[in-house]
Motif scaffolding. Structure first.
Motif, PDB file in Angstrom:
ATOM      1  N   PHE A  23       0.837  -1.195   0.000  1.00  0.00           N
ATOM      2  CA  PHE A  23       0.000   0.000   0.000  1.00  0.00           C
ATOM      3  C   PHE A  23       0.877   1.251   0.000  1.00  0.00           C
ATOM      4  O   PHE A  23       2.072   1.203   0.307  1.00  0.00           O
ATOM      5  N   THR A  24       0.265   2.339  -0.384  1.00  0.00           N
ATOM      6  CA  THR A  24       0.960   3.632  -0.427  1.00  0.00           C
ATOM      7  C   THR A  24       0.426   4.517   0.685  1.00  0.00           C
ATOM      8  O   THR A  24      -0.788   4.697   0.831  1.00  0.00           O
ATOM      9  N   TYR A  25       1.342   5.065   1.470  1.00  0.00           N
ATOM     10  CA  TYR A  25       0.946   5.944   2.574  1.00  0.00           C
ATOM     11  C   TYR A  25       1.826   7.187   2.548  1.00  0.00           C
ATOM     12  O   TYR A  25       3.055   7.094   2.618  1.00  0.00           O
ATOM     13  N   ASP A  26       1.175   8.347   2.418  1.00  0.00           N
ATOM     14  CA  ASP A  26       1.887   9.629   2.430  1.00  0.00           C
ATOM     15  C   ASP A  26       3.005   9.646   1.383  1.00  0.00           C
ATOM     16  O   ASP A  26       4.127  10.130   1.625  1.00  0.00           O
ATOM     17  N   GLU A  28       4.678   7.181   0.196  1.00  0.00           N
ATOM     18  CA  GLU A  28       5.697   6.147   0.353  1.00  0.00           C
ATOM     19  C   GLU A  28       5.066   4.763   0.187  1.00  0.00           C
ATOM     20  O   GLU A  28       3.970   4.507   0.680  1.00  0.00           O
ATOM     21  N   GLU A  29       5.761   3.871  -0.534  1.00  0.00           N
ATOM     22  CA  GLU A  29       5.282   2.504  -0.720  1.00  0.00           C
ATOM     23  C   GLU A  29       5.709   1.647   0.464  1.00  0.00           C
ATOM     24  O   GLU A  29       6.895   1.536   0.770  1.00  0.00           O
ATOM     25  N   TYR A  32       2.767  -4.710   4.374  1.00  0.00           N
ATOM     26  CA  TYR A  32       2.385  -5.375   5.616  1.00  0.00           C
ATOM     27  C   TYR A  32       2.632  -6.864   5.432  1.00  0.00           C
ATOM     28  O   TYR A  32       2.061  -7.493   4.539  1.00  0.00           O
ATOM     29  N   VAL A  37       4.358  -3.763   9.534  1.00  0.00           N
ATOM     30  CA  VAL A  37       4.482  -2.755   8.478  1.00  0.00           C
ATOM     31  C   VAL A  37       5.938  -2.342   8.311  1.00  0.00           C
ATOM     32  O   VAL A  37       6.662  -2.121   9.287  1.00  0.00           O
TER      33      VAL A  37
END
Length: 533
Positions: A23-26, A28-29, A32, A37
């Motif tokens: 997943f991409t968060y903020d 960044e790839e 999990y 994470v």
């Protein structure tokens, strides 16, 4: 916010599954995986041979329970009645009514007519109380309930009709009349059973003599408890809610595990199909794990159902199924009390189901009422709309639906002991609307595999309207439920095609322009097989 991600693949034996989430968060790839994470985590590895579920079904996955509080169900043999019986039935007073095993046998055709599949009985072991959660002989039958022959007859009848029988058993505490507890208090620290219990101090000679009058030769510990508590005395040992008549087992002592394993073996040999473990959350994790693994090694099909007032996920390694009071709390807070928003309702349920493997989600014991809660019709204050909707949710959300005796005919009742009123057998006093609705839900549940084993998608359509989708193989159920006190009209932008509306048994075609209105606290249940049509 809780967001649930799922991916379904066909089951295949001898397959090692490797997976992780990306997943991409903020910007960044992240991934999990096995370590949680991170940017570089290893795969989660699962052996498909160890995965239970719809492809490897156990009998308790999605079974329909019927719980009987034995003393209150039916008096089938007046010859075994207790000498003193209650006279005030509504509201019920505390004490013996006289229900017994013969009464259940006599009413087995009624039970079968409901369509339920598993009978769950509150304790039937020798005890000094009408509820029998203070047991002094784990291999016997209470004299006021009948004999071992009566139980054998009941087991044979139930199995002959393809049903199962589950007994309630306290493994957290015993009666002070239990021989091992008597030995412990008489001999003190010299007794080999002293460490079987959690003594705070050795009893004085005066207290010991007073206790022995109540527990020998005849067990009257329930009377002892009332007397001592009325005087403000507290037991000199740990017990269930500081009750004198329920001394707690010391689960740090491995001998207690051996003892209850032998008890379990005995009842397995008698044809019992499972135990409901009373006060499961009060027993040490390590003891529960050892007990579970040992019993499963003896009989993998023997059900271990835990009574919990905690999140089921915490106990998923110790039981096959759990009494899921959190599910009940979520549903009642929305439908009855409106204490939570529709978003909180959906989020809470999704979180509950996402935390467990699917095979455990469909095994969860879900009930609108038990012998420890107010009657569900009393809770909804007689609002049949809410009551019907609650039963629809009970039978369409994942879990093993349970009916508490009498709820199906609209019985009411307040707090303990009023929630244990004698079963109403005069059909003129039954709420026929409730009974027919419950029977319809049971028939529907039994006819549709998707309701028993299906996967879940739960989301909001608009305002207070939710959509429940259950599917498995080539079968699909869609439930639209109005959880509010006002009418809602809707268009379904979802899975168009031909369906049967199962509550009214009418065929419909869901199209882009299909519009329907739902009255307050009502639902539609659409089913189709095959999905592709």
């Amino acid at each position: 916010d809780v967001i649930v991600y799922e991916y379904h693949i066909p089951y295949s034996m001898d397959t090692i599954l490797r997976y992780k989430f990306r997943f991409t968060y903020d910007g960044e790839e992240l991934f999990y995986g096995n370590e949680g994470v991170g940017t570089n985590v290893s795969y989660i590895i699962v052996d498909a041979n160890n995965i239970h579920g719809p492809s490897r079904v156990k009998w308790y996955m999605g079974t329909i329970y019927y719980q009987i509080f034995v003393d209150s169900f039916e008096n089938g043999d007046p010859l075994n009645d207790p000498p003193k019986k209650i006279r005030v039935l509504e509201p019920r007073e505390r004490g013996y009514y006289g229900g017994d095993l013969r009464g259940i046998i006599n009413r087995i055709e009624y039970i079968r007519s409901l369509g339920v599949e598993t009978l769950y009985l509150t304790p039937i072991f020798p005890s000094s109380s009408y509820h029998r959660y203070d047991v002094y002989d784990y291999k016997g039958i209470d004299k006021y309930l009948g004999t071992m022959k009566d139980l054998e007859e009941l087991v044979n009848i139930i199995h002959r009709h393809g049903m199962k029988l589950v007994l309630d058993i306290p493994l957290h505490h015993v009666s002070p009349c239990h021989p091992m507890f008597i030995d412990a208090i008489r001999k003190g620290k010299q007794s080999r059973f002293w460490d079987w219990f959690c003594f705070l101090e050795e009893p004085s000679k005066e207290i010991l003599e007073e206790m022995l009058k109540y527990i020998m030769p005849e067990c009257r510990s329930d009377d002892m408890n009332k007397e001592f508590l009325s005087e403000g005395r507290k037991p000199f040992y740990e017990s269930f809610f500081t009750i004198w008549s329920m001394p707690k087992i010391n689960h740090d002592n491995i001998e207690t595990l051996d003892y209850f394993v032998e008890v379990t073996k005995y009842w397995i040999s008698r044809g019992i199909d499972g135990f409901r473990i009373d006060v499961g959350l009060g027993i040490l994790y390590s003891w529960l794990k050892a007990y579970y693994l040992t019993v499963k090694n003896i009989d993998e099909e023997f059900l271990l159902l835990g009574e919990l007032n905690d999140y089921p996920v915490y106990y998923s390694e110790y039981f096959d199924s759990m009494m899921d009071y959190y599910w009940r709390k979520i549903v009642l807070e929305k439908i009855v009390d409106n204490k939570i928003t529709i978003d909180q309702f959906i989020e809470s349920l999704n979180k509950l189901y996402a935390e467990l493997p699917h095979y455990q989600s469909i095994s969860l014991y879900h009930s609108l009422g038990t012998h420890d809660t107010l009657r569900i019709k009393t809770i909804v204050k007689g609002d049949i709309r809410k009551l019907k909707l609650l039963y629809i949710l009970l039978f369409t959300l994942p879990g093993s639906p349970a009916i508490y005796y009498g709820d199906e005919v609209g019985m009411e009742g307040g707090r303990d002991p009023d929630n244990r009123r004698p079963m109403i057998w005069d059909s003129r006093r039954w709420d026929k609307t409730v009974l027919e609705h419950v029977k319809k839900m049971i028939r529907m549940y039994r006819e549709w595999k998707a309701l028993r084993y299906g996967y879940l998608s739960l989301r909001k359509i608009c305002d207070e309207l939710i959509l429940i989708r259950r599917w498995i193989d080539n079968e699909e159920i869609i439930v639209l439920a109005n959880t509010s006190d006002r009418s809602i009209c809707y268009n379904i932008d979802y899975n168009y095609g031909k369906y049967i509306e199962l509550l009214s048994n009418r065929e419909i075609v869901l199209t882009k322009n299909y519009k329907e209105c739902l009255e307050p606290y009502s639902a539609r249940v659409y089913g189709r097989r095959p999905i592709s049509t």
